[in-house]
Design an enzyme around this catalytic site. Structure first.
Site, short mmCIF file in Angstrom:
data_model
loop_
_atom_site.label_atom_id
_atom_site.label_comp_id
_atom_site.label_asym_id
_atom_site.label_seq_id
_atom_site.Cartn_x
_atom_site.Cartn_y
_atom_site.Cartn_z
N LYS A 22 1.02 -1.36 0.07
CA LYS A 22 -0.09 -0.09 0.02
C LYS A 22 0.91 1.26 0.14
CE LYS A 22 -1.85 1.63 4.05
NZ LYS A 22 -1.62 3.10 4.09
N ASN A 23 1.83 1.46 0.96
CA ASN A 23 2.50 2.50 0.96
C ASN A 23 3.57 2.60 0.16
OD1 ASN A 23 1.30 2.72 3.48
ND2 ASN A 23 3.03 2.48 4.85
N ARG A 93 -4.56 10.17 4.83
CA ARG A 93 -3.59 11.42 5.07
C ARG A 93 -2.70 11.32 3.86
NH1 ARG A 93 -2.75 13.57 9.54
NH2 ARG A 93 -0.64 13.74 8.97
N CYS A 117 -5.51 12.40 13.90
CA CYS A 117 -6.19 11.28 13.56
C CYS A 117 -5.79 10.20 14.76
CB CYS A 117 -5.63 10.59 12.44
SG CYS A 117 -3.85 10.01 12.65
N ARG A 122 0.29 14.10 13.98
CA ARG A 122 0.55 13.76 12.76
C ARG A 122 0.64 15.13 11.73
NH1 ARG A 122 -1.14 8.03 10.24
NH2 ARG A 122 0.49 8.46 8.80
N ASP A 306 4.56 0.13 12.13
CA ASP A 306 3.41 -0.66 11.37
C ASP A 306 3.24 -1.94 11.87
OD1 ASP A 306 2.60 1.78 10.34
OD2 ASP A 306 3.06 1.30 8.29
N VAL A 328 7.99 6.32 17.27
CA VAL A 328 7.62 7.12 15.94
C VAL A 328 6.41 7.82 16.15
CG1 VAL A 328 7.10 7.06 13.51
CG2 VAL A 328 8.59 5.15 14.65
N ARG A 398 -8.68 -0.62 4.48
CA ARG A 398 -7.72 0.42 4.03
C ARG A 398 -6.65 -0.34 3.71
NH1 ARG A 398 -6.31 4.60 7.79
NH2 ARG A 398 -5.00 5.06 5.95
C1 UD1 Z 1 4.34 6.69 6.61
C2 UD1 Z 1 3.28 5.37 6.41
C3 UD1 Z 1 2.70 4.93 7.71
C4 UD1 Z 1 3.78 4.54 8.75
C5 UD1 Z 1 4.78 5.91 8.90
C6 UD1 Z 1 5.92 5.67 9.73
C7 UD1 Z 1 2.56 5.83 4.44
C8 UD1 Z 1 1.56 6.23 3.45
N1 UD1 Z 1 2.35 5.84 5.51
O1 UD1 Z 1 3.17 7.66 7.28
O2 UD1 Z 1 1.98 3.56 7.34
O3 UD1 Z 1 3.36 4.37 9.93
O4 UD1 Z 1 5.19 6.36 7.63
O5 UD1 Z 1 6.77 4.64 9.26
O6 UD1 Z 1 3.57 5.76 3.60
N2 UD1 Z 1 6.14 14.19 11.34
C9 UD1 Z 1 6.13 15.80 11.72
N3 UD1 Z 1 5.81 16.63 10.68
C10 UD1 Z 1 5.87 16.13 9.42
C11 UD1 Z 1 5.89 14.70 9.11
C12 UD1 Z 1 5.98 13.97 10.19
O7 UD1 Z 1 6.25 15.80 12.97
O8 UD1 Z 1 5.65 16.99 8.52
C13 UD1 Z 1 6.14 13.26 12.44
C14 UD1 Z 1 4.99 12.54 12.67
O9 UD1 Z 1 4.07 12.86 13.51
C15 UD1 Z 1 5.38 11.07 13.26
C16 UD1 Z 1 6.97 11.01 12.60
O10 UD1 Z 1 7.04 12.18 12.01
O11 UD1 Z 1 5.73 11.19 14.56
C17 UD1 Z 1 6.92 10.05 11.24
O12 UD1 Z 1 5.86 10.27 10.58
P1 UD1 Z 1 6.07 9.90 8.97
O13 UD1 Z 1 7.02 9.23 8.39
O14 UD1 Z 1 5.81 11.28 8.21
O15 UD1 Z 1 4.65 9.29 8.70
P2 UD1 Z 1 3.94 9.25 7.35
O16 UD1 Z 1 4.75 9.57 6.28
O17 UD1 Z 1 2.55 10.00 7.49
#
Ligand code: UD1
Length: 429
Positions: A22-23, A93, A117, A122, A306, A328, A398
């Site tokens: 998916k990702n 998201r 969420c 996030r 995950d 995370v 999902r």
């Molecule tokens: C992606 C994956 C999700 C997985 C996550 C961590 C997809 C579609 N989803 O989510 O399944 O659980 O990586 O491996 O690929 N953060 C900030 N600011 C930002 C962006 C992130 O503070 O602008 C923080 C988040 O709150 C979190 C951490 O960074 O604590 C990691 O998040 P991130 O790697 O961005 O997760 P996603 O990309 O949303």
């Protein structure tokens, strides 16, 4: 609302074919926005998030054709809209990923702010900061992120935190920027590497994907390409845990074991015998009860967040006491309350769950709160002494391709019941 009913007590046995990730599929589909030539994408999983992405791309004007094998041709030669609406972003998201490609190719984009969420706040500040560093003007109006730029400029971006979609969004945008972009402290997840591979096939100049420094030399336009999405390492890990907790014998096919190294180490510590091949992993527990393990989530190549919920579940029926620490996301233990309702012995200490295994869980009505939490409840149902009825299973749809069919193929007793039918059944009992 549909519910899943899992009747526990069976040892899982057999083989399961792992679907596309998916990702990885989501960003690759969205990368089609970067070119006016068709992109052919294979090994797409059959999931709600894919349907949502197709709906979003369709609204933007991308023509999509899907065949019976879930290969998709995406043609973005006629994009007329530049806005991802709240209705879609709130359900997924990852919609934020259209921001980079739209901004880079058309100079404008609007994406609803994702909001909170179930697994924490996030935020998307890292995405916005990166686009601003590349010369975009970004404002927040009426709940929307509005971004504009004549042409993005390459620059050096040091990410404050490691973000998977943040890295992907900026990497996609940088492919069409003027000059060179260097992303430091980039995410190293295999899905980032898969996207980079697809972009390279489209003509992008990318170096270093899979390391923490990615360098992208921007070019004027990208072409079409054909790309096969990598296997879903989280789906594979989930079925291996299902094998482990039931004392079973499960082989997952079509997956590169290197994607799962950190998870396989923990399964071995839990007492599983693993045989690893080029494209399959065979787990044998031979009726043994797993041993408790200590797990700490962190960005790739460390243990994936995950898979956290699934290992809380594994520890909850394991021999001994194990800890699971989440680093995370700030609030990703909603499944613990549901597992406690099934008799799990879990104590929360800050962001660490301390779990002492019990011999059996008890079947109970439970509620799925997010995607991976719902998988953990299905696994719990496999080892419970009575039926487990899981509500809000739209979360599971999902991200897990045909979960009932795949678990049933391994011998599990699991069925999906429309909500109104279940109420009728309970009324006559
Ligand atoms: C992606 C994956 C999700 C997985 C996550 C961590 C997809 C579609 N989803 O989510 O399944 O659980 O990586 O491996 O690929 N953060 C900030 N600011 C930002 C962006 C992130 O503070 O602008 C923080 C988040 O709150 C979190 C951490 O960074 O604590 C990691 O998040 P991130 O790697 O961005 O997760 P996603 O990309 O949303």
């Amino acid at each position: 609302m549909d519910k899943l009913i899992v009747s526990g007590g069976r040892r899982l046995q057999g083989e399961v074919r792992i679907s596309g990730a998916k990702n990885a599929a989501l960003p690759v589909l969205i990368a089609s926005l970067l070119t006016d030539k068709p992109l052919q994408i294979g090994n797409i999983p059959h999931l709600h998030d894919i349907t949502t992405t197709m709906e979003l791309l369709g609204q933007l004007g991308v023509h999509l054709q899907i065949d019976e094998k879930m290969a998709i041709e995406a043609d973005a030669s006629d994009v007329q809209q530049y806005r991802a609406p709240y209705e879609l972003v709130k359900t997924m998201r990852a919609s934020i990923l259209v921001l980079g490609p739209l901004l880079a190719r058309f100079g404008r984009a609007e994406v609803s702010m994702p909001g909170g969420c179930a697994i924490g706040s996030r935020p998307v500040n890292l995405h916005i900061k990166g686009f601003e560093a590349m010369g975009a003007e970004v404002t927040i109006e009426g709940g929307y992120i509005k971004a504009k730029a004549d042409r993005l400029r390459g620059t050096r971006i040091v990410m404050d935190m490691i973000s998977v979609t943040g890295t992907e969004n900026l990497m996609m945008a940088a492919t069409l920027a003027q000059g060179t972009t260097v992303i430091e402290n980039a995410a190293r997840e295999p899905e980032v590497v898969d996207l980079a591979r697809c972009l390279a096939r489209m003509g992008a100049q990318i170096d270093g994907a899979g390391t923490d420094t990615i360098t992208i030399d921007g070019i004027d336009s990208l072409g079409g390409a054909t790309h096969e999405v990598i296997a879903d390492r989280i789906e594979a890990g989930t079925y291996l845990v299902a094998g482990a907790v039931t004392g079973g014998n499960v082989k997952v096919r079509n997956v590169d074991s290197h994607l799962l190294d950190a998870v396989l180490v923990k399964l071995e510590e839990a007492g599983a015998d693993l045989t690893v091949n080029d494209s399959s992993i065979h787990l044998r527990m031979d009726d043994r009860r797993p041993l408790a393990v200590n797990v700490r989530t962190a960005p790739f190549p460390a243990f994936p967040t995950d898979m956290q919920a699934q290992f809380v579940m594994l520890n909850s029926i394991a021999e001994g006491t194990g800890t699971v620490t989440e680093t995370v996301f700030e609030n990703r233990f909603m499944h613990v309350h549901e597992l406690q309702r099934m008799g799990a012995n879990v104590e929360m200490r800050g962001n660490t769950a301390v779990i002492t295994g019990v011999e059996k869980l008890r079947g109970a009505p439970v509620m799925a709160t997010d995607l991976r939490a719902s998988a953990c409840l299905a696994l719990a149902g496999l080892v419970a002494d009575a039926d487990t009825v899981i509500d809000r299973i739209y979360h599971i749809d999902r991200g897990y391709d045909c979960i009932e069919e795949k678990l049933a193929q391994l011998g599990a007793r699991i069925r999906r019941v429309p909500g109104h039918m279940l109420e009728k059944q309970l009324a006559v009992m």
